[in-house]
Design a protein around this motif. Sequence first.
Motif, mmCIF file in Angstrom:
data_model
loop_
_atom_site.group_PDB
_atom_site.id
_atom_site.type_symbol
_atom_site.label_atom_id
_atom_site.label_comp_id
_atom_site.label_asym_id
_atom_site.label_seq_id
_atom_site.Cartn_x
_atom_site.Cartn_y
_atom_site.Cartn_z
ATOM 1 N N ASP A 201 0.849 -1.187 0.000
ATOM 2 C CA ASP A 201 0.000 0.000 0.000
ATOM 3 C C ASP A 201 0.889 1.242 0.000
ATOM 4 O OD1 ASP A 201 -1.786 2.050 0.436
ATOM 5 O OD2 ASP A 201 -2.641 1.206 2.271
ATOM 6 N N GLY A 202 1.075 1.840 -1.153
ATOM 7 C CA GLY A 202 1.912 3.025 -1.287
ATOM 8 C C GLY A 202 1.337 4.267 -0.634
ATOM 9 N N CYS B 2 3.920 1.498 5.559
ATOM 10 C CA CYS B 2 4.271 0.540 4.501
ATOM 11 C C CYS B 2 5.374 1.091 3.602
ATOM 12 C CB CYS B 2 3.052 0.203 3.651
ATOM 13 S SG CYS B 2 1.667 -0.463 4.606
ATOM 14 N N THR B 3 5.267 2.352 3.220
ATOM 15 C CA THR B 3 6.265 2.922 2.310
ATOM 16 C C THR B 3 7.649 2.977 2.957
ATOM 17 O OG1 THR B 3 5.602 5.169 2.908
ATOM 18 C CG2 THR B 3 4.626 4.233 0.918
ATOM 19 N N ARG B 4 7.695 3.225 4.261
ATOM 20 C CA ARG B 4 8.987 3.230 4.954
ATOM 21 C C ARG B 4 9.591 1.824 4.978
ATOM 22 N NH1 ARG B 4 8.841 7.436 10.037
ATOM 23 N NH2 ARG B 4 8.278 9.245 8.811
ATOM 24 N N ALA C 27 10.738 0.906 1.486
ATOM 25 C CA ALA C 27 11.963 1.640 1.150
ATOM 26 C C ALA C 27 13.185 0.927 1.733
ATOM 27 C CB ALA C 27 11.881 3.078 1.663
ATOM 28 N N ASP D 74 3.039 -1.258 -6.103
ATOM 29 C CA ASP D 74 2.197 -0.375 -5.298
ATOM 30 C C ASP D 74 0.746 -0.542 -5.738
ATOM 31 O OD1 ASP D 74 0.879 1.714 -4.028
ATOM 32 O OD2 ASP D 74 2.247 3.264 -4.754
ATOM 33 N N SER E 227 -1.818 1.136 -4.179
ATOM 34 C CA SER E 227 -2.617 2.214 -3.604
ATOM 35 C C SER E 227 -3.536 2.844 -4.646
ATOM 36 C CB SER E 227 -1.730 3.278 -2.962
ATOM 37 O OG SER E 227 -0.851 3.842 -3.912
#
Length: 117
Positions: A9-10, A15-17, A20, A35, A37
Motif C-alpha cells: 500500500d503506497g 508501509c512505504t517506509r 523503502a 504499489d 494504492s
Amino acid sequence: MAQVTVWFDGACPLCTREIALMRLLDRRGRINFLDVSGDAPADCPVDRAELLARFHAREGDRMLSGAAAFAAMWRAIPLLRPLGELARVPLVLTGLEWLYRRFLRIRPRLQRWVAAR
C-alpha cells in the motif's frame, strides 16, 4: 531477475517506509515491488481490498499472505534470508502469524502516528 513479487500500500506511510528499507536491502533485484494504492495490477490474483488489508507476496507459483509473505520477501534478501528460512518451521511461522495479526489491530494507530511525524 525477480524471484518474489510483493504488493504493498503506497498510500500507507508505515508501509512505504518498510518497503523503502526492503528496496535498499534488495541489492540483487530479486523482489518486484508493486504499489496497489491506486489500481491493482490486472494480473494480480487477489482482490485490491484484500491486498490493502494484508501483506501479500508471490514466491514462485505460490501466493502468500501475512507472515508467510514477509518470510518469502526475507528469503529473497541475503541479509534476512536466515529469518525467512527459520519461518519455514511451522511453529515459527505460526508464532509470526500470531504477531502479525496483533500488529494488524494497531496498524491504523501506527499509520496515523507515522503520518504525523
